[in-house]
Design a protein around this motif. Structure first.
Motif, PDB file in Angstrom:
ATOM      1  N   HIS A  45      22.954  49.659  79.288  1.00 42.41           N
ATOM      2  CA  HIS A  45      22.751  48.921  78.036  1.00 42.41           C
ATOM      3  C   HIS A  45      23.918  49.153  77.074  1.00 42.41           C
ATOM      4  CE1 HIS A  45      20.881  46.993  74.720  1.00 42.41           C
ATOM      5  NE2 HIS A  45      20.083  47.956  74.302  1.00 42.41           N
ATOM      6  N   CYS A  74      21.016  44.959  69.208  1.00 40.42           N
ATOM      7  CA  CYS A  74      21.064  44.764  70.670  1.00 40.42           C
ATOM      8  C   CYS A  74      21.037  43.290  71.053  1.00 40.42           C
ATOM      9  CB  CYS A  74      19.926  45.506  71.333  1.00 40.42           C
ATOM     10  SG  CYS A  74      20.027  47.269  71.010  1.00 40.42           S
ATOM     11  N   CYS A 120      14.462  47.825  76.882  1.00 38.99           N
ATOM     12  CA  CYS A 120      15.164  48.951  76.235  1.00 38.99           C
ATOM     13  C   CYS A 120      14.399  50.249  76.443  1.00 38.99           C
ATOM     14  CB  CYS A 120      15.396  48.675  74.756  1.00 38.99           C
ATOM     15  SG  CYS A 120      13.966  48.059  73.868  1.00 38.99           S
TER      16      CYS A 120
END
Ligand code: CAA
Length: 421
Positions: free
Chosen positions: A366, A105, A318
């Motif tokens: 995301h 990420c 997250c």
């Protein structure tokens, strides 16, 4: 990295972040199902690159080098070699050195770090893009792909939803250590959706989330882990979205700015960008983000700033507990007080340090490889006063972004200054 040349954000762009519950996203019940498809990874990437170059106000031929943050193009979209894909954006890009960066990420943050390094080495105009398409498979298959961002062989079996399970572990351990209740994390989620409701680029722009819904398990917000011990510690809405999207920025040196007749005194500067990479599969303390804190401390030191100088921040939420731990890693609240800090409104758009003003990973969305670029461009957009309904009031001099890959593993923290303010 100590910068020997100054670095600026010349412009940038996001595509809309889309996925389940977004009206543009085509799914079985959508009126356009069978009529048109969702944008491909190429369409997302090229759209944000072209818009970013346009926003920067330069001819595409000015760009000399590019980086593309992407985590799992081969798995989700059967497409690798995304540096070369980015080179399709303009005929002028053909033959330029374009490179993909991957750090789960933090892939987008790594594209920015690489871009800054290229500017230190003598380039003057560098593109940093990020992209991910994840909706080609259902969430369960997606979780299998996302698990490759952890230590797959050591950790995959914790749950079919491996990454959510890592953060259920953190939620459990943090709550046990601090006396925080799981429902005390609900303000993080409610704030994220409220901010996304003001942001037309956000995946959850049209979805409302009351504090009560965020705090309570329900049919629409169920516990979903199969690991019985971890199940009570995470609900669907405590998780970031499975999104498609792309963000891109154009980075420029001081010489590059001058070549355009623009002044560094009137530009958004990246004062520091620090990457640290921990050992995959190794977490010393599940109640704190240790690597995150170390990047923050170094980025502040290198930029000669303090958290108290910041007027806006993007942090890697997250999961709901991540934002609480980010608040504590920033030193805004003592250990165990992070949730109360957020509940007090201190991180709201009108708070003392607004955080994730466009909805964060929880509700802006995301798309893994795009997130690190999105965060930095969001700080720049806030500094430029471009955030419309979610614009922070007053002049913004400093802001920062924290992008985390894996479970506190590869982290990039960036500090920006608005020289015009
Ligand atoms: N009652 C009971 N169970 C239910 C339910 C209900 N009403 N609704 C759903 N479930 C259960 C079911 O088991 C379901 O799976 P199946 O349908 O296959 O049986 C499961 O929950 C998932 O449901 P959906 O497929 O409907 O879920 P969704 O599409 O709404 O997705 C989500 C929800 C699974 C939480 C998904 O949003 C998700 O996976 N989010 C997290 C994404 C992620 O982990 N990203 C990476 C973050 S980590 C990071 O940033 C660092 C890094 O480097 C990777």
């Amino acid at each position: 990295m100590k910068q020997n040349r100054r670095v600026f954000v010349l412009g940038g762009a996001h595509t809309k972040y889309i996925g389940k519950f977004h009206p543009d996203f085509i799914w079985k019940g959508h009126p356009d199902f069978g009529v048109r498809d969702n944008p491909t990874i190429e369409e997302h990437l090229l759209t944000s690159i072209r818009s970013a170059v346009d926003d920067a106000g330069i001819e595409p031929g000015r760009i000399q080098k590019g980086y593309v943050g992407n985590f799992a193009g081969q798995l989700f979209a059967r497409q690798g070699h995304l540096g070369a894909m980015a080179a399709r954006a303009f005929p002028e890009f053909d033959g330029l050195p374009f490179t993909r960066t991957e750090g789960a990420c933090a892939s987008g943050g790594m594209a920015i770090v690489s871009g800054i390094e290229a500017l230190q080495a003598g380039y003057d105009f560098v593109l940093a893009a990020g992209v991910e398409v994840q909706t080609t498979v259902n969430a369960r298959v997606g979780a299998e792909y996302l698990a490759t961002g952890g230590h797959y062989l050591l950790e995959r079996d914790i749950d079919e939803f491996t990454f959510p399970a890592y953060f259920a572990v953190r939620t459990r351990d943090y709550c046990e250590a601090t006396g925080t209740r799981v429902e005390d994390l609900a303000p993080v989620v409610a704030k994220a959706y409220a901010n996304a409701n003001r942001n037309p680029f956000a995946h959850m722009h049209g979805v409302s989330m009351s504090l009560e819904n965020a705090a309570t398990a329900s049919k629409s917000n169920p516990h979903f882990l199969s690991n019985e011990a971890l199940r009570p510690f995470l609900k669907v809405n405590d998780c970031s979205q499975v999104s498609d999207g792309s963000s891109s920025i154009v980075l420029v040196s001081e010489d590059g700015l001058r070549a355009l007749g623009r002044s560094p005194d009137d530009a958004i500067e990246i004062l520091s960008a620090v990457q640290k990479t921990g050992r995959l599969g190794h977490v010393d303390d599940t109640t704190r983000l240790v690597n995150v804190k170390n990047t923050i401390d170094q980025a502040l030191e290198e930029s000669n700033t303090a958290v108290s100088d910041m007027a806006v921040a993007e942090v890697h939420d997250c999961f709901a507990v991540s934002e609480v731990m980010m608040v504590e890693a920033l030193g805004l609240a003592k250990f165990g007080q992070g949730a109360a800090h957020i509940a007090s409104g201190a991180t709201a758009i009108d708070g003392s340090l607004p955080m994730n003003t466009g909805g964060g990973l929880l509700a802006f969305g995301h798309p893994i490889g795009a997130t690190g670029i999105k965060q930095v461009f969001e700080i720049a957009r806030q500094m430029r006063g471009l955030c419309g309904d979610y614009q922070v009031g007053g002049a913004i001099k400093h802001g920062m972004a924290v992008n985390m890959g894996g479970d506190d593993c590869t982290v990039v923290t960036t500090v920006l200054r608005n020289n015009a303010s």
